[in-house]
Write a protein that holds these residues in place. Sequence first.
Motif, mmCIF file in Angstrom:
data_model
loop_
_atom_site.group_PDB
_atom_site.id
_atom_site.type_symbol
_atom_site.label_atom_id
_atom_site.label_comp_id
_atom_site.label_asym_id
_atom_site.label_seq_id
_atom_site.Cartn_x
_atom_site.Cartn_y
_atom_site.Cartn_z
ATOM 1 N N HIS A 135 0.826 -1.206 0.000
ATOM 2 C CA HIS A 135 0.000 0.000 0.000
ATOM 3 C C HIS A 135 0.858 1.253 0.000
ATOM 4 C CE1 HIS A 135 -3.646 -2.391 1.737
ATOM 5 N NE2 HIS A 135 -3.511 -2.545 0.434
ATOM 6 N N HIS A 162 -3.232 0.810 -7.076
ATOM 7 C CA HIS A 162 -3.091 2.041 -6.292
ATOM 8 C C HIS A 162 -4.260 2.989 -6.557
ATOM 9 C CE1 HIS A 162 0.751 1.217 -4.512
ATOM 10 N NE2 HIS A 162 1.331 1.020 -5.679
ATOM 11 N N ASP A 191 -7.272 1.893 -4.476
ATOM 12 C CA ASP A 191 -7.104 2.185 -3.046
ATOM 13 C C ASP A 191 -7.193 3.681 -2.763
ATOM 14 O OD1 ASP A 191 -6.752 -0.514 -2.686
ATOM 15 O OD2 ASP A 191 -4.584 -0.408 -2.399
ATOM 16 N N SER A 229 -4.272 -7.290 2.433
ATOM 17 C CA SER A 229 -4.011 -7.421 1.001
ATOM 18 C C SER A 229 -3.629 -8.872 0.773
ATOM 19 C CB SER A 229 -2.894 -6.471 0.543
ATOM 20 O OG SER A 229 -1.659 -6.843 1.116
ATOM 21 N N LEU A 250 -9.809 -2.947 0.593
ATOM 22 C CA LEU A 250 -8.976 -2.356 -0.445
ATOM 23 C C LEU A 250 -8.780 -3.347 -1.586
ATOM 24 C CD1 LEU A 250 -6.493 -0.397 1.831
ATOM 25 C CD2 LEU A 250 -8.549 0.437 0.676
ATOM 26 N N TYR A 251 -7.888 -3.053 -2.511
ATOM 27 C CA TYR A 251 -7.837 -3.711 -3.814
ATOM 28 C C TYR A 251 -7.842 -5.238 -3.749
ATOM 29 C CZ TYR A 251 -6.276 -4.789 -8.564
ATOM 30 O OH TYR A 251 -6.174 -5.294 -9.829
#
Length: 226
Positions: free
Chosen positions: A57, A94, A97, A150, A180-181
């Motif tokens: 991140h 990115h 996020d 992640s 997040l991703y």
Amino acid sequence: MEILRIVTGVMAENCYIIYDETKEAVIVDPGETAFKTLEQLKNLELNLKYIVFTHGHFDHIFGIQDLRETCGNIPLVAHQEESCYFGPDALEAHGYDLQMMGLPQLTEALSNIPVPDCWVEEGDTLAKVAGIPCPEEAAQWKVLHTPGHSSGSICFYNQQEGALISGDTLFYGGYGHSDLYSGNQQELYTSLRRIMQLPPDTKLYPGHREFGIPLKEAIQGPWKKK
């Protein structure tokens, strides 16, 4: 062995410098900025040998460029499943996020993050890194693959020193996002349950917040339910 914490950037990320009497050092998660880290390396007369990441991140990796500009082409180490956050194809991860965090304007600045030189997996130790100094000490740091925050999140566990560098998987009083991703809540809960099987007096060095607190005092939460 010394573990020095430096708080960096607007996200107050914990960057750690690990070193001993040889003055050879490793950085874990260089954070958003590098100026305070570079100042400490200079003041302590440390020789930076490699940089490792608990995950990719932006608030944990943005300082790479400045460190490499000053210290040379320092080898980078991460888990293979974090490859989406490094190199020219990292903008998708990115961008997702940073949009979630309300910081889309930072996306383009992450387009030139270099690809790690060494990928590690569950059960590896940092002695896997080619040419690493003090291989016996590096071998004390074991990689625990702890997905959830992640997909390639890892912790570094040193049984001899009773230390766990947990990244954003576990904080004192909380744990990382799973939205997040490549995050996954159930994987995160599984990783947390695994971490809490370590010796309860293990000192926790997380990616944010307080550090050096025994694992047994870390957190309570729904992840404890099986």
